[in-house]
Design a protein around this motif. Sequence first.
Motif, mmCIF file in Angstrom:
data_model
loop_
_atom_site.group_PDB
_atom_site.id
_atom_site.type_symbol
_atom_site.label_atom_id
_atom_site.label_comp_id
_atom_site.label_asym_id
_atom_site.label_seq_id
_atom_site.Cartn_x
_atom_site.Cartn_y
_atom_site.Cartn_z
ATOM 1 N N SER A 51 -26.654 -11.113 25.927
ATOM 2 C CA SER A 51 -27.141 -11.614 27.060
ATOM 3 C C SER A 51 -26.975 -10.693 28.379
ATOM 4 O O SER A 51 -25.613 -10.950 28.491
ATOM 5 C CB SER A 51 -27.197 -12.944 27.031
ATOM 6 O OG SER A 51 -27.599 -13.263 28.314
ATOM 7 N N TRP A 52 -27.953 -10.146 28.759
ATOM 8 C CA TRP A 52 -27.417 -9.478 30.096
ATOM 9 C C TRP A 52 -27.091 -10.418 31.144
ATOM 10 O O TRP A 52 -26.639 -10.046 32.035
ATOM 11 C CB TRP A 52 -28.775 -8.720 30.491
ATOM 12 C CG TRP A 52 -28.643 -7.487 31.556
ATOM 13 C CD1 TRP A 52 -28.909 -7.568 32.920
ATOM 14 C CD2 TRP A 52 -28.225 -6.106 31.181
ATOM 15 N NE1 TRP A 52 -28.866 -6.419 33.423
ATOM 16 C CE2 TRP A 52 -28.061 -5.488 32.449
ATOM 17 C CE3 TRP A 52 -27.458 -5.522 30.145
ATOM 18 C CZ2 TRP A 52 -27.597 -4.293 32.623
ATOM 19 C CZ3 TRP A 52 -26.995 -4.225 30.214
ATOM 20 C CH2 TRP A 52 -27.064 -3.672 31.318
ATOM 21 N N ARG A 53 -27.484 -11.603 30.951
ATOM 22 C CA ARG A 53 -27.393 -12.689 32.197
ATOM 23 C C ARG A 53 -26.096 -13.295 32.089
ATOM 24 O O ARG A 53 -25.475 -13.574 33.111
ATOM 25 C CB ARG A 53 -28.431 -13.498 31.867
ATOM 26 C CG ARG A 53 -30.037 -13.004 32.004
ATOM 27 C CD ARG A 53 -30.197 -12.343 33.437
ATOM 28 N NE ARG A 53 -31.429 -11.441 33.263
ATOM 29 C CZ ARG A 53 -32.489 -11.320 33.917
ATOM 30 N NH1 ARG A 53 -32.651 -12.538 34.778
ATOM 31 N NH2 ARG A 53 -33.501 -10.539 33.826
ATOM 32 N N ASP A 54 -25.694 -14.034 30.824
ATOM 33 C CA ASP A 54 -24.508 -14.781 30.585
ATOM 34 C C ASP A 54 -23.478 -14.169 29.867
ATOM 35 O O ASP A 54 -22.477 -14.894 29.513
ATOM 36 C CB ASP A 54 -24.987 -16.224 30.394
ATOM 37 C CG ASP A 54 -25.474 -16.209 29.115
ATOM 38 O OD1 ASP A 54 -25.818 -17.253 28.569
ATOM 39 O OD2 ASP A 54 -25.206 -15.177 28.294
ATOM 40 N N GLY A 55 -23.757 -12.957 29.183
ATOM 41 C CA GLY A 55 -22.723 -12.296 28.432
ATOM 42 C C GLY A 55 -22.500 -12.856 26.983
ATOM 43 O O GLY A 55 -21.694 -12.408 26.273
#
Length: 117
Positions: A51-55
Motif C-alpha cells: 500500500s502506497w498509503r500505509d505500507g
Amino acid sequence: VQLVESGGGLVRAGDSLRLSCAASGRTENIYTMGWFRQVPGTEREFVALVSWRDGSTIYGYSAKVRSIISRDGLQMNSLKPEDTAVYYCAAGTRIATWSRAEDYDYWGQGTQVTVSS
C-alpha cells in the motif's frame, strides 16, 4: 505515472537480488504498488503488493518468506531456477487494487531475472 524497473540480471540459485521501481509523474494518485512476473507463454503471476498509503503488504504464494516488498522495490532472497521470469512493477490508482493484473493502471517495461542452477 511512469514506472522504470532496474536490478534484474543473471544470478545463481541461493543468491539474492533487489529489484527497484522508480515512479514519476502523478505519483500522488498511486494507492498500491505491485510486482508481477511472467514466463513466456504463461499469464502474469502476482508476486507482492504494498500500500502506497500505509505500507501494508500482501505476498503471493511464490514470494512468501523469501521476498520483502517496499514502496521502491522488491528484495528477493534464496532464489531458485523457477524464479526465472520477467519481473514487472505496476501501480494501481484505485482503492481496491489487489492481486489481479487487471487491477493495475500503469506498468513498467519489465526486467529479466535469470536464476541458474
